[in-house]
Design an enzyme around this catalytic site. Structure first.
Site, mmCIF file in Angstrom:
data_model
loop_
_atom_site.group_PDB
_atom_site.id
_atom_site.type_symbol
_atom_site.label_atom_id
_atom_site.label_comp_id
_atom_site.label_asym_id
_atom_site.label_seq_id
_atom_site.Cartn_x
_atom_site.Cartn_y
_atom_site.Cartn_z
ATOM 1 N N ASP A 1 -0.346 -7.457 4.128
ATOM 2 C CA ASP A 1 0.671 -6.454 4.397
ATOM 3 C C ASP A 1 0.346 -5.132 3.705
ATOM 4 O O ASP A 1 -0.126 -5.121 2.573
ATOM 5 C CB ASP A 1 1.988 -7.027 3.836
ATOM 6 C CG ASP A 1 3.167 -6.153 4.101
ATOM 7 O OD1 ASP A 1 3.449 -5.919 5.275
ATOM 8 O OD2 ASP A 1 3.792 -5.701 3.127
ATOM 9 N N GLU B 1 -2.715 -5.065 8.146
ATOM 10 C CA GLU B 1 -1.550 -4.325 8.635
ATOM 11 C C GLU B 1 -1.658 -2.937 8.028
ATOM 12 O O GLU B 1 -1.244 -2.692 6.909
ATOM 13 C CB GLU B 1 -0.249 -5.022 8.242
ATOM 14 C CG GLU B 1 0.946 -4.453 8.985
ATOM 15 C CD GLU B 1 1.870 -3.594 8.141
ATOM 16 O OE1 GLU B 1 2.771 -2.966 8.714
ATOM 17 O OE2 GLU B 1 1.700 -3.525 6.915
HETATM 18 C C1 GLC Z 1 5.084 1.976 6.600
HETATM 19 C C2 GLC Z 1 3.974 1.045 6.641
HETATM 20 C C3 GLC Z 1 3.959 0.325 7.910
HETATM 21 C C4 GLC Z 1 5.297 -0.255 8.247
HETATM 22 C C5 GLC Z 1 6.375 0.707 8.077
HETATM 23 C C6 GLC Z 1 7.683 0.011 8.159
HETATM 24 O O1 GLC Z 1 4.877 2.948 7.541
HETATM 25 O O2 GLC Z 1 2.744 1.682 6.532
HETATM 26 O O3 GLC Z 1 3.057 -0.662 7.752
HETATM 27 O O4 GLC Z 1 5.285 -0.653 9.569
HETATM 28 O O5 GLC Z 1 6.277 1.308 6.848
HETATM 29 O O6 GLC Z 1 8.616 0.937 8.557
HETATM 30 C C1 GLC Z 2 4.966 -3.881 6.020
HETATM 31 C C2 GLC Z 2 5.959 -4.713 6.764
HETATM 32 C C3 GLC Z 2 7.289 -4.058 6.706
HETATM 33 C C4 GLC Z 2 7.676 -3.894 5.285
HETATM 34 C C5 GLC Z 2 6.603 -3.158 4.491
HETATM 35 C C6 GLC Z 2 6.839 -3.264 3.042
HETATM 36 O O1 GLC Z 2 4.805 -2.655 6.607
HETATM 37 O O2 GLC Z 2 5.535 -4.901 8.081
HETATM 38 O O3 GLC Z 2 8.244 -4.798 7.398
HETATM 39 O O4 GLC Z 2 8.867 -3.172 5.200
HETATM 40 O O5 GLC Z 2 5.358 -3.722 4.705
HETATM 41 O O6 GLC Z 2 6.616 -4.581 2.601
#
Ligand code: GLC
Ligand code: GLC
Length: 657
Positions: free
Chosen positions: A284, A326
């Protein structure tokens, strides 16, 4: 020279471990460690070599790797070896994934196991079970604020239950994806608690500051991720009397990878979940792993080195396990998470294709493929042994992360165009049937993202409410079209639970104080299993969607040209409403497939001979593999119905080539 030093060091570490471990027992481990140790040692020294405890920490890391290897169940070791022999196994067209919340989908882990036949019915053979590790009650960012990295949340089940689920999945030939939240912990995690209690070793796990001097310096260049609910990147902890870096929510403390102990712990945790039976580990927020004053604290080179180290260590212990990055960042940054300057993926084998996702939403809103084509054209080819995770919706918001130059080249202005997209997707634009909600609105920068369920965003919810049969048909076609593209693009398609039956926005989150401020909860539904039953009733929305997707997945699995070997050629049909690409099997041992989609609301004609420039088409010669129909051609002109896609093959062998 380096190599000699490192091998001497390695042998010393392993000697310390014996007689506990006999070299014979860990033969494979030893071979793999030998093969990867140069990389591990070099990366580790690069990151931490200047610290007095570097050698000790490296020794600790190797010891943890050896122990993780010894703990690895035999069945999984065999699986590793099989995957090492067939090392491109995950590029196959055979995979079809779904991301789901255990509670929303099935209540708990036992419920999820009972729902596996439903997933098999649809053709799903990879599941991403959203975070199920222990987290505090109340706000926990949907499980992304972990309070114990080695235990399952009792609301979901037990560790034994998870292992059982993993075993059931293996029997069904389904893959399990689990999250490891590497960037931060909950402020209730034991490490944070110990830090609060004054333990300096654990304080060094985080970014903690006595006053605002450093935080203010960081803030100069760090963007805000959740500007509405968690403005700024630091939170004052009254017990500790310090500011903690909290890039996401105020209860998520960022881990400090400048401290090698953090890295060693997190690698150990990744391997722990690999040993519980995860085939794929989703890492993540990987873009955030390294913070540096004067930067955005995203996509730093060291973040990449950390991922390379994690991958090298995983290769030693569990080489069959894949990583998903991610990293929802700019198109040219995302691709770097596969690893740079390498033939094989050296960081994560899989990455979220956030670029394609956002482009698909652009095409949906604008009803043309101008920006979509441009964005895909400028998407660099990825490494050979790497693949995209293609998705339309997920548990997060839709960020409009396009390249501004691409927006301009498509004839729009970046600012107004993004505003149009937000307005359209949230239903604020005249004539838009979409029902999304704004997310992450930042009045200071003008940025905004969008939440919403697929069926609500494409207008199925409003069409059903208005009982408008034509609009219902169009929305269903639109949902199928978007899936038709993610299933054929190249990579692993990842469906989002509920979309297979057209699940709508769920506004119940507004009644829960821990969720109300975060509109992403609108698209994290509880599955309505009564509605799901309607998939068996002919003509219902649920049946049309479910059966459409089921057929699409089944057909995808039979098309070798859909395996991902960088074998996609973007085509440029004259009409900007069309998006088209050709998929050819690299060994040319099977038919090529021409994927065409009409994003417009009217029929569009397509000059097939001109487009492909090599085949010659006559009536009756092309067939759509998805529907099985032979579309009518008049003098090579194919009429593409609105909101429809085709997966076309020429009936004659070798055509399209
Ligand atoms: C940030 C993170 C992304 C996530 C988002 C959640 O942009 O980089 O990974 O989807 O927060 O809103
Ligand atoms: C990633 C996850 C998102 C979360 C963030 C912080 O972007 O997809 O849902 O809020 O990380 O953990």
């Amino acid at each position: 020279m380096y190599e000699q030093v490192s091998h001497a060091q390695l042998n010393a570490i392993l000697d310390r471990l014996s007689p506990e471990v006999s070299r014979a027992d860990i033969r494979h481990f030893y071979t793999r460690l030998g093969a990867n140790f140069y990389g591990i040692h070099t990366l580790f020294n690069h990151l931490y070599g200047q610290r007095p405890d570097a050698a000790e920490r490296l020794g600790d890391l190797v010891e943890r790797l050896a122990r993780a290897y010894m703990d690895r169940p035999e069945e999984l070791r065999y699986r590793d070896m099989a995957r090492e022999r067939d090392h491109n196994w995950f590029l196959s067209q055979d995979l079809a994934g779904m991301a789901l919340y255990c509670d929303g989908f099935a209540g708990d882990l036992a419920g999820l196991e009972a729902c596996l036949p439903y997933l098999s019915e649809l053709g799903i053979n990879l599941i991403h079970v959203m975070p199920i590790l222990a987290c505090p009650p109340g706000a926990s960012d949907g499980g992304y604020a972990v309070s114990d990295f080695r235990d399952i949340d009792p609301r979901a089940g037990t560790l034994a239950g998870l292992r059982q689920l993993a075993a059931s999945l293996r029997k069904r030939d389904m893959l399990l994806t689990l999250d490891v939240v590497v960037n931060h912990t909950s402020d209730q995690h034991e490490w944070a608690q110990r830090a609060r209690a004054g333990d300096q070793d654990y304080q060094a796990f985080y970014y903690l500051f006595d006053d605002r001097e450093m935080p203010d310096l960081y803030e100069e260049t760090m963007p805000e991720i959740f500007p509405e609910t968690a403005p700024g990147n630091f939170t004052w902890d009254p017990t500790l009397g310090k500011w903690a870096m909290t890039v996401f929510n105020d209860y998520q403390w960022d881990l400090n990878y400048g401290n090698p102990r953090v890295l060693v712990e997190m690698i150990d945790i990744i391997l722990f979940w690999a040993n519980q039976g995860a085939d794929v580990v989703r890492l993540d927020a990987v873009a955030f792993l390294w913070k540096k004053i004067g930067t955005q604290c995203q996509n730093e080179r060291e973040a990449h080195l950390i991922l390379q180290l994690m991958k090298d260590c995983c290769q030693v212990v569990a080489p069959g396990v894949l990583f998903i990055a991610e990293a929802i960042v700019a198109p040219l940054e995302i691709i770097k998470y596969f690893g740079e300057d390498a033939i094989m993926a050296k960081e994560c084998e899989i990455a979220y294709n956030a670029t394609f996702m956002a482009l698909l939403w652009d095409a949906t809103a604008t009803k043309n493929a101008k920006l979509l084509r441009r964005g895909i054209q400028n998407l660099p080819a990825k490494l050979d042994r790497a693949t995209w995770l293609n998705y339309i919706r997920c548990h997060d918001d839709i960020g409009l992360g396009f390249d501004d130059n691409d927006i301009r080249a498509s004839g729009y202005e970046p600012g107004p165009h993004r505003r149009f997209l937000v307005d359209w997707l949230t239903g604020g634009f005249a004539g838009s049937p979409a029902r999304g909600r704004p997310f992450g609105v930042n009045p200071r920068t003008g940025d905004a993202r969008i939440s919403g369920a697929l069926a609500s965003l494409v207008g199925l919810e409003s069409a059903l409410e208005e009982q408008d049969p034509a609009a219902i048909d169009r929305a269903i076609e639109q949902i199928l079209l978007l899936h038709g593209l993610i299933l054929s693009f190249g990579g692993i398609p990842l469906l989002y639970y509920g979309d297979e039956i057209g699940t709508f926005n769920d506004c119940s989150f507004l009644e829960d104080a821990a969720k109300a401020g975060d509109s992403r909860w609108i698209h994290r539904p509880r599955i309505d299993w009564e509605r799901a039953e309607r998939r068996h009733e002919r003509g219902t929305v649920e049946q049309r969607l479910f059966d459409g997707l089921k057929r699409m997945i089944a057909v995808r699995k039979t098309i070798p040209a859909f395996a991902d070997f960088n074998n996609r050629e973007l085509l440029e049909p004259e009409d900007p409403r069309l998006f088209a690409f050709l998929r050819t099997h690299p060994a040319l041992t099977s038919d090529a497939v021409l994927v065409v989609a009409n994003l417009g609301l009217e029929p569009v004609s397509l000059d097939l001979p001109k487009l492909c420039n090599r085949g010659y088409f006559q009536y009756g010669q092309v067939r759509d593999l998805y529907t099985g129909i032979i579309p009518e051609l008049a003098a090579g002109q194919l009429i593409m119905p609105p909101s429809r896609f085709y997966w076309l093959t020429d009936q004659r062998p070798g055509a399209f080539l």
